[in-house]
Design a protein around this motif. Structure first.
Motif, PDB file in Angstrom:
ATOM      1  N   ASP A 262       0.850  -1.190   0.000  1.00  0.00           N
ATOM      2  CA  ASP A 262       0.000   0.000   0.000  1.00  0.00           C
ATOM      3  C   ASP A 262       0.888   1.244   0.000  1.00  0.00           C
ATOM      4  OD1 ASP A 262       0.848   0.555   2.557  1.00  0.00           O
ATOM      5  OD2 ASP A 262      -1.142   0.597   3.451  1.00  0.00           O
TER       6      ASP A 262
ATOM      7  N   GLU B 172      -4.453  -0.354  -1.644  1.00  0.00           N
ATOM      8  CA  GLU B 172      -3.844  -1.672  -1.460  1.00  0.00           C
ATOM      9  C   GLU B 172      -3.760  -2.428  -2.777  1.00  0.00           C
ATOM     10  OE1 GLU B 172      -5.141  -2.606   3.157  1.00  0.00           O
ATOM     11  OE2 GLU B 172      -6.243  -3.549   1.522  1.00  0.00           O
TER      12      GLU B 172
ATOM     13  N   SER C  59       4.846   0.633   1.035  1.00  0.00           N
ATOM     14  CA  SER C  59       5.194  -0.349   2.066  1.00  0.00           C
ATOM     15  C   SER C  59       4.796  -1.709   1.515  1.00  0.00           C
ATOM     16  CB  SER C  59       4.452  -0.063   3.376  1.00  0.00           C
ATOM     17  OG  SER C  59       4.938   1.122   3.969  1.00  0.00           O
TER      18      SER C  59
ATOM     19  N   ASP D 273       0.082  -9.310   4.467  1.00  0.00           N
ATOM     20  CA  ASP D 273      -0.558  -8.096   4.986  1.00  0.00           C
ATOM     21  C   ASP D 273       0.092  -7.660   6.294  1.00  0.00           C
ATOM     22  OD1 ASP D 273      -2.273  -6.013   5.400  1.00  0.00           O
ATOM     23  OD2 ASP D 273      -3.956  -7.248   6.048  1.00  0.00           O
ATOM     24  N   GLN D 274       0.353  -8.628   7.187  1.00  0.00           N
ATOM     25  CA  GLN D 274       0.963  -8.297   8.470  1.00  0.00           C
ATOM     26  C   GLN D 274       2.378  -7.742   8.294  1.00  0.00           C
ATOM     27  OE1 GLN D 274      -0.539  -8.346  11.545  1.00  0.00           O
ATOM     28  NE2 GLN D 274       1.330  -7.264  12.117  1.00  0.00           N
TER      29      GLN D 274
ATOM     30  N   TYR E  27       2.137  -4.278   7.085  1.00  0.00           N
ATOM     31  CA  TYR E  27       1.744  -3.407   8.204  1.00  0.00           C
ATOM     32  C   TYR E  27       2.954  -3.111   9.082  1.00  0.00           C
ATOM     33  CZ  TYR E  27      -0.804  -1.865  12.381  1.00  0.00           C
ATOM     34  OH  TYR E  27      -1.259  -1.160  13.462  1.00  0.00           O
ATOM     35  N   ASP E  28       3.762  -4.157   9.388  1.00  0.00           N
ATOM     36  CA  ASP E  28       4.959  -3.954  10.200  1.00  0.00           C
ATOM     37  C   ASP E  28       5.936  -3.020   9.491  1.00  0.00           C
ATOM     38  OD1 ASP E  28       3.840  -5.666  12.012  1.00  0.00           O
ATOM     39  OD2 ASP E  28       4.988  -7.415  11.357  1.00  0.00           O
TER      40      ASP E  28
ATOM     41  N   LYS F  57       5.224  -0.682   7.272  1.00  0.00           N
ATOM     42  CA  LYS F  57       4.695   0.690   7.287  1.00  0.00           C
ATOM     43  C   LYS F  57       5.000   1.379   8.617  1.00  0.00           C
ATOM     44  CE  LYS F  57       0.724   1.701   5.421  1.00  0.00           C
ATOM     45  NZ  LYS F  57       0.984   2.903   4.603  1.00  0.00           N
ATOM     46  N   HIS F  58       4.776   0.659   9.715  1.00  0.00           N
ATOM     47  CA  HIS F  58       4.957   1.281  11.017  1.00  0.00           C
ATOM     48  C   HIS F  58       6.425   1.424  11.392  1.00  0.00           C
ATOM     49  CE1 HIS F  58       0.838   1.730  12.546  1.00  0.00           C
ATOM     50  NE2 HIS F  58       0.576   0.794  11.646  1.00  0.00           N
TER      51      HIS F  58
END
Length: 611
Positions: A494, A538, A579, A600-601, A604-605, A607-608
């Motif tokens: 994304d 996404e 990301s 996806d996880q 997410y990791d 991105k953060h």
């Protein structure tokens, strides 16, 4: 005289075709119950209001987090990260009237929605039904939508009078929906097949994987109207309604009391307005009379329909007889009808064309003399279809069973093929058997069907494959990887700070950026790979065959490199970075859900970690 009689038959056949066409009824049924008039009167007599404790609760709570079914139109759905549908309008109405601030928690499936409700990530579900299992963590308010359940089948299946008639067949239902629990308890022998969405279930029904699919009337009608109008019908009603209210976490009785009051206070005019917005065709529900009156009313309706049908057939027969007598007076009027028919009309005898109308000449590109002097009609048919059409023609001449109407491919004089629909019947022409054939060019219809199929499986903004097509290809690729024992890669990507682009420049610029991102990603993939848009910002990349982790890492590096250059949108220059998370089969799972969840996880990791 024989020739005249044959022409009479041609005209009568065309007339019957037209009459049958115009006589086909169109239906669009929708049914929904809301509050009764007595309840509406009670609401006017006893207005609802918040207690001081409830007001203090809302002031302290500030926002109510809610989840929805992301793919359940016309009731609710997630479109470009925005809550739409009936439940969206109801929550907006409650928010405006009661000053409640609702905050959406996005999910991808109804199963994920139930998981978030169970883990208390959602305070409420906007639209749900109470079941024994859900009562362990949810409590449902008074229903504000009550809808009947129906069963859909393909059009070749008979009417279903009662559900027990088909419970030994495979019946599809949507995974996680409330009525699965009730049906399994009531019919333990039912062969239930669960699907992620209604669309997935109806697609399986169309392919013959299951016998029928059960869901509510409005949703199935919506799906049939948009995607399955040529293949699926509603064949019966299940003797159960779906009572839908707001499902509230059961450890918060104050919140339940507030929302139950809010639901009970909804004005009936608002209910009608919301329902007519999302389900345009409605019917006025009558009061629930006794069984005797229902039976008498049904008998009266049947009798009236039979009388009406008899009168209609009688008038039609009289009209047909008058038409036949009128046509018999003048042969030129018969030829005028066939000569001006929009469809091609041909008579075939001994494999030769003995009569063709002007529309057939225009359709094929040949003049009338050339067509009538052909040794056989086969040059008008595409090579791959000649054997089938010739076989049907010979069966019809021999009086054997053959399809009266079917689709095929014809060949024009210039060599181009085009789709047609052929309707044939056995006649007598000059004292010898022949076939009368009505030919319709269905090119426009086929093009429209192809466009609809494309829209059903592709994202309307970027024209990339959508979630449905991605999941289908991912399933096929996993099966191939398991057979060949090779690795498969999946990337979930994304855009960082995409929301800021939308908030700063507007959604039109955001949409332009998404299309440019898709254009940059396409050249990075192989022809065998799939680039899909899941929604919002996404994207998912499916790599059906890779050689170890390095193949995935190389692609991620190429993606990062491709985003080094800013995007130029008119006078704007926007920099955007991605990301990306990934998963590999079989190391990270052997199902589509596991691979998507892992990628996806990781995304997410990632991105953060950049924040």
């Amino acid at each position: 005289m024989q020739k005249k009689i044959s022409i009479y038959i041609i005209v009568l056949f065309i007339t019957l075709q037209a009459s049958a066409l115009f006589a086909q009824p169109g239906t669009n049924n929708s049914s929904e119950k809301t509050f009764s008039s007595k309840e509406a009167q009670n609401k006017q007599e006893q207005p609802y209001s918040l207690t001081q404790a409830e007001k203090e609760y809302l002031a302290q709570k500030k926002t109510i987090k809610f989840c929805i079914d992301p793919s359940w139109l016309p009731f609710e759905a997630l479109s470009n990260d925005r809550h739409i549908g009936m439940s969206a309008d109801y929550l907006k109405l409650i928010s405006q009237k009661w000053g409640i601030d609702f905050q959406l928690v996005p999910t991808r499936t109804w199963t994920e929605t139930l998981e978030k409700a169970r883990s208390r990530e959602c305070d409420i579900l906007a639209l749900a039904m109470s079941t024994p299992k859900r009562e362990k963590y949810l409590k449902v308010t008074k229903p504000y939508i009550v809808i009947p359940l129906v069963i859909a089948t393909t059009k070749d299946k008979p009417f279903i009078a009662d559900l027990p008639d088909v419970i030994h067949h495979q019946i599809g239902l949507t995974k996680g929906y409330a009525y699965i629990e009730f049906l399994r308890k009531e019919y333990p022998e039912m062969k239930i097949v669960e699907f992620e969405t209604v669309h997935d279930g109806l697609a399986a029904l169309e392919k013959g994987i299951i016998y029928g699919f059960i869901d509510n009337l409005d949703t199935i009608s919506y799906e049939i109207s948009n995607y399955f109008s040529s293949s699926i019908k509603i064949s019966g009603r299940v003797n159960r309604n779906w009572d839908l209210g707001i499902a509230v976490r059961n450890d918060d009785p104050v919140l339940f009391g507030i929302l139950d009051k809010a639901v009970r206070s909804i004005d009936t005019n608002a209910v009608k307005k919301i329902h007519s917005k999302w389900v345009p065709v409605t019917y006025q529900h009558q009061y629930n009379y006794s069984l005797l009156w229902k039976i008498l009313a049904a008998v009266c309706v049947v009798v009236l329909l039979l009388v009406y049908r008899y009168q209609k057939i009688k008038k039609f027969n009289q009209k047909l007889q008058r038409l036949y007598l009128k046509l018999a007076e003048n042969e030129n009027s018969f030829r005028s009808l066939t000569d001006h028919a929009h469809e091609g009309v041909v008579v075939v005898q001994d494999k030769r064309l003995v009569y063709v109308n002007p529309s057939m000449c225009k359709m094929t590109g040949y003049d009338q003399d050339t067509l009538l002097n052909m040794e056989t009609f086969l040059p008008l048919i595409a090579p791959e279809a000649r054997e089938t059409i010739l076989a049907n023609h010979l069966k019809r001449l021999a009086g054997k069973a053959s399809p009266d109407r079917y689709e095929s491919e014809f060949l024009k004089k210039d060599g181009t093929t085009y789709p047609i629909e052929l309707t044939g019947v056995l006649i007598t022409w000059n004292n010898k058997p022949a076939t009368l054939n009505i030919i319709s060019d269905i090119s426009e219809r086929k093009n429209a069907e192809e466009a609809i199929r494309f829209m059903a499986h592709h994202d309307s903004l970027t024209e990339l494959p959508n979630r449905y097509l991605l999941m289908e290809r991912l399933g096929q690729s996993l099966a191939q990887a398991k057979r060949s024992k090779h690795q498969l890669g999946l990337l979930f990507m994304d855009l960082n700070s995409f929301k800021k682009v939308n908030d700063t420049y507007g959604h039109d610029i955001g949409d332009m950026l998404l299309k440019m991102v898709a254009d940059r990603l396409k050249p990075l993939l192989r022809e065998t790979d799939t680039l899909a848009r899941m929604g919002g910002d996404e994207f998912v990349m499916l790599l059906p065959e890779i050689q170890g982790k390095s193949g995935v890492e190389t692609l991620i590096a190429r993606i990062d490199s491709a985003f080094q250059s800013p995007f130029t949108l008119g006078e704007l220059t926007i920099s955007s970075s991605p990301s990306v998370g990934f998963s590999i089969y079989p190391e990270n799972g052997d199902t589509a859900e596991e691979l998507l969840r892992t990628a996806d996880q990781r995304m997410y990791d990632m991105k953060h970690s950049k924040k």
